[in-house]
Design a protein around this motif. Structure first.
Motif, PDB file in Angstrom:
ATOM      1  N   ARG A   1      54.067  63.976  60.971  1.00 43.69           N
ATOM      2  CA  ARG A   1      53.926  62.918  59.967  1.00 43.69           C
ATOM      3  C   ARG A   1      54.222  61.531  60.529  1.00 43.69           C
ATOM      4  O   ARG A   1      53.667  60.535  60.062  1.00 43.69           O
ATOM      5  N   SER A   2      55.116  61.450  61.520  1.00 45.63           N
ATOM      6  CA  SER A   2      55.605  60.132  61.946  1.00 45.63           C
ATOM      7  C   SER A   2      55.052  59.659  63.285  1.00 45.63           C
ATOM      8  O   SER A   2      55.166  58.470  63.600  1.00 45.63           O
ATOM      9  N   HIS A   3      54.476  60.547  64.089  1.00 47.23           N
ATOM     10  CA  HIS A   3      54.016  60.165  65.423  1.00 47.23           C
ATOM     11  C   HIS A   3      52.538  60.485  65.589  1.00 47.23           C
ATOM     12  O   HIS A   3      52.066  61.550  65.163  1.00 47.23           O
ATOM     13  N   ALA A   4      51.827  59.587  66.245  1.00 46.34           N
ATOM     14  CA  ALA A   4      50.435  59.837  66.578  1.00 46.34           C
ATOM     15  C   ALA A   4      50.362  60.875  67.703  1.00 46.34           C
ATOM     16  O   ALA A   4      51.352  61.165  68.376  1.00 46.34           O
ATOM     17  N   VAL A   5      49.155  61.411  67.907  1.00 50.64           N
ATOM     18  CA  VAL A   5      48.983  62.486  68.893  1.00 50.64           C
ATOM     19  C   VAL A   5      49.411  62.063  70.299  1.00 50.64           C
ATOM     20  O   VAL A   5      50.081  62.838  70.994  1.00 50.64           O
ATOM     21  N   PRO A   6      49.086  60.841  70.785  1.00 51.64           N
ATOM     22  CA  PRO A   6      49.527  60.494  72.142  1.00 51.64           C
ATOM     23  C   PRO A   6      51.041  60.586  72.317  1.00 51.64           C
ATOM     24  O   PRO A   6      51.527  61.072  73.356  1.00 51.64           O
TER      25      PRO A   6
END
Length: 258
Positions: free
Chosen positions: A152-157
């Motif tokens: 929920r809080s971090h993008a995939v990279p």
């Protein structure tokens, strides 16, 4: 890499301090392993089979294993990686039910298995160590909760960079002086970060261009763990910034990227 290693016991082995075996005193560990049957497993061999009745717990002496379940359609879904010092089969031991997942060797693995009956007797002799079994279960539950929060809080990279950095502790094959080799396919990495494989492939492509990773068949090479750590930390701090200014040294600098 960054994970602390315990002091070697009489067997001369330095166990990761936060692993189950690493948290035992040398005398406790040696007594436990003396109860075990030892075996070597080649890559892709099963140590534990999902659905089996159980009857034993297993300790990883060396190498890495993956925990997998059968998904709909019969495909395997990767849940996690376990490495040196890990306790396996603790859920079945705790509740007496059938195995909830399979455990498969990723690299060549040496492992030691102890029957439930003998492990019961060992814990009766060392009642304080029952808390270490509970700690293993609690740690894995917390890791699962953290993984869902990161979705929920971090993008995939950011998730890819953080996971790769954490896996450098689990895989002990080194690349040059500052690097590591992670024995996972890109599809398996995608399962661990809960992202589409095409998205993870695109992220790895960007990381390759920035000399953060190299990829070969079923392997992800980290030329410099220090550079990967810098990127993972920066991406986690500001998920909206892709930090294209962070470029890896490709393993050529003794202290990471300048």
């Amino acid at each position: 890499m960054r994970g602390a290693r315990g002091d070697p016991g009489e067997d001369g082995v330095a166990w990761p301090q936060e692993s189950f075996l690493g948290r035992l005193r040398s005398s406790e560990r040696e007594e436990l392993l003396a109860l075990a049957g030892h075996a070597t497993y080649e890559p892709q061999s099963h140590l534990i089979l999902e659905g089996d009745e159980g009857g034993f717990v297993t300790f990883v002496y060396s190498g890495q294993v993956k925990v997998v379940v059968q998904a709909d359609g019969g495909d395997e879904h990767l849940l996690g990686i376990r490495a040196k010092g890990s306790l396996l089969g603790e859920l079945s031991y705790t509740d007496g039910n059938r195995r909830s997942a399979s455990v498969v060797a990723v690299t060549q693995v040496r492992a030691a298995s102890v029957s439930w009956e003998k492990f019961d007797g060992y814990l009766r002799s060392h009642p304080q160590l029952a808390m270490e079994v509970a700690r293993v279960i609690a740690t894995r539950l917390r890791a699962s909760d953290e993984s869902h929060r990161e979705i929920r809080s971090h993008a995939v990279p950011a998730r890819v960079a953080k996971l790769l950095f954490s896996l450098t502790d689990d895989f002990d094959e080194r690349f040059a002086q500052w690097g590591a080799v992670i024995h996972l396919s890109q599809a398996e990495l995608a399962q661990l970060v809960h992202a589409a494989e095409v998205t993870v492939n695109r992220v790895l492509g960007e990381f390759r261009r920035r000399q953060i990773v190299r990829t070969t068949y079923r392997k992800i090479v980290i030329p410099c763990v220090i550079c990967l750590d810098r990127l993972a930390t920066a991406l986690s701090a500001d998920p909206k910034d892709d930090r294209k200014d962070i470029v890896g040294c490709g393993g050529t600098q003794p202290h990471g990227s300048a």
